[in-house]
Design a protein around this motif. Structure first.
Motif, PDB file in Angstrom:
ATOM      1  N   TRP B  34       0.847  -1.187   0.000  1.00 11.21           N
ATOM      2  CA  TRP B  34       0.000   0.000   0.000  1.00 11.21           C
ATOM      3  C   TRP B  34       0.885   1.241   0.000  1.00 11.21           C
ATOM      4  O   TRP B  34       1.780   1.388   0.843  1.00 11.21           O
ATOM      5  CB  TRP B  34      -0.916   0.049   1.224  1.00 11.21           C
ATOM      6  N   TYR B  89      -4.653   6.598  -2.591  1.00  7.89           N
ATOM      7  CA  TYR B  89      -4.053   5.372  -2.079  1.00  7.89           C
ATOM      8  C   TYR B  89      -3.936   4.356  -3.218  1.00  7.89           C
ATOM      9  O   TYR B  89      -4.899   4.078  -3.927  1.00  7.89           O
ATOM     10  CB  TYR B  89      -4.899   4.798  -0.935  1.00  7.89           C
ATOM     11  N   CYS B  91      -2.658   0.482  -4.304  1.00  9.25           N
ATOM     12  CA  CYS B  91      -2.283  -0.877  -3.938  1.00  9.25           C
ATOM     13  C   CYS B  91      -1.430  -1.447  -5.076  1.00  9.25           C
ATOM     14  O   CYS B  91      -1.632  -1.095  -6.250  1.00  9.25           O
ATOM     15  CB  CYS B  91      -3.537  -1.718  -3.742  1.00  9.25           C
TER      16      CYS B  91
END
Lengths: 113, 116
Positions: B34, B89, B91
């Motif tokens: 992450w 964010y 991933c």
């Protein structure tokens, strides 16, 4: 403290000309370097990489040059195309096996048709 | 082709809420990561995981936790969201060591979280 730096936040180039994106790093333990390309609303995608045992790696229109003594690498795109317009991130990692890439702040390339 | 899917493109949450960001990859990759992306700061690693139930802190883990109960899924948890966690964010997953030339990071499309 930023260990990987891209000092040019943006770059504009005419279609067909060369684009040169620069990256500097401070950590002498870095020995693997990558470039990622990011379009709006998408995640970064891997573009090209180079390990410290080389000073050049070429893949089609994209060439990455590494100057270890200057702690500097650059990405050349020849010829530039409008579809190359994106944000380019430089990244680096150490050989120690640590699973971390250190990213630069990115350079937004605009290729003008 | 590797696919990394983040469950939400946009999220708006209130200060103090508990927030879950979900990520699933379909290539049986060992490693999942992450990152958060902020203007002028690039991508910074929050947490990563190299195996089920294993996790390692990245550069900026404060205020976050993670969960990896299954190999394909990696969740980022904001225990009590704050306005300074407003960010994009991202991933990512990879097979083996990310140092290898044939195992770069594969990213999802990102979740833009706004905490008000």
């Amino acid at each position: 403290d930023q260990q990987v730096k891209q000092n040019s936040p943006s770059l504009s180039v005419q279609e067909g000309r060369i684009s040169i994106l620069n990256c500097d790093y401070t950590n002498s333990m870095f020995d693997y370097f990558l470039w990622y390309k990011k379009y709006p609303a998408e995640g970064p995608t891997f573009l090209i990489s180079i390990s410290s045992i080389k000073d050049k790696n070429e893949d089609g229109r994209f060439t990455v040059f590494l100057n270890k003594s200057a702690k500097h690498l650059s990405l050349h795109i020849v010829p530039s195309q409008p579809g190359d317009s994106a944000v380019y991130f430089c990244a680096a990692s150490e050989k120690s096996g640590a699973n971390n890439l250190f990213f630069g702040t990115g350079t937004r390339l605009t290729v003008i048709p | 082709d590797v696919k990394v899917t983040q469950s939400s493109r946009y999220l708006v949450k209130r200060t103090g809420e508990k927030v879950f960001l979900e990520c699933v990859q379909d290539m049986d990759h060992e490693n999942m990561f992450w990152y958060r992306q902020d203007p002028g700061l690039g991508l910074r690693l929050i947490y990563f995981s190299y195996d089920v139930k294993m996790k390692e802190k990245g550069d900026i883990p404060e205020g976050y936790s993670v969960s990896r109960e299954k190999k394909e899924r990696f969740s980022l948890i904001l225990e009590s969201a704050s306005t300074n966690q407003t960010s994009m964010y991202l991933c990512a997953s990879s097979s083996g060591a990310i140092l290898a030339e044939n195992s770069p990071l594969h990213f999802g499309n990102g979740t833009r979280l706004t905490v008000t």
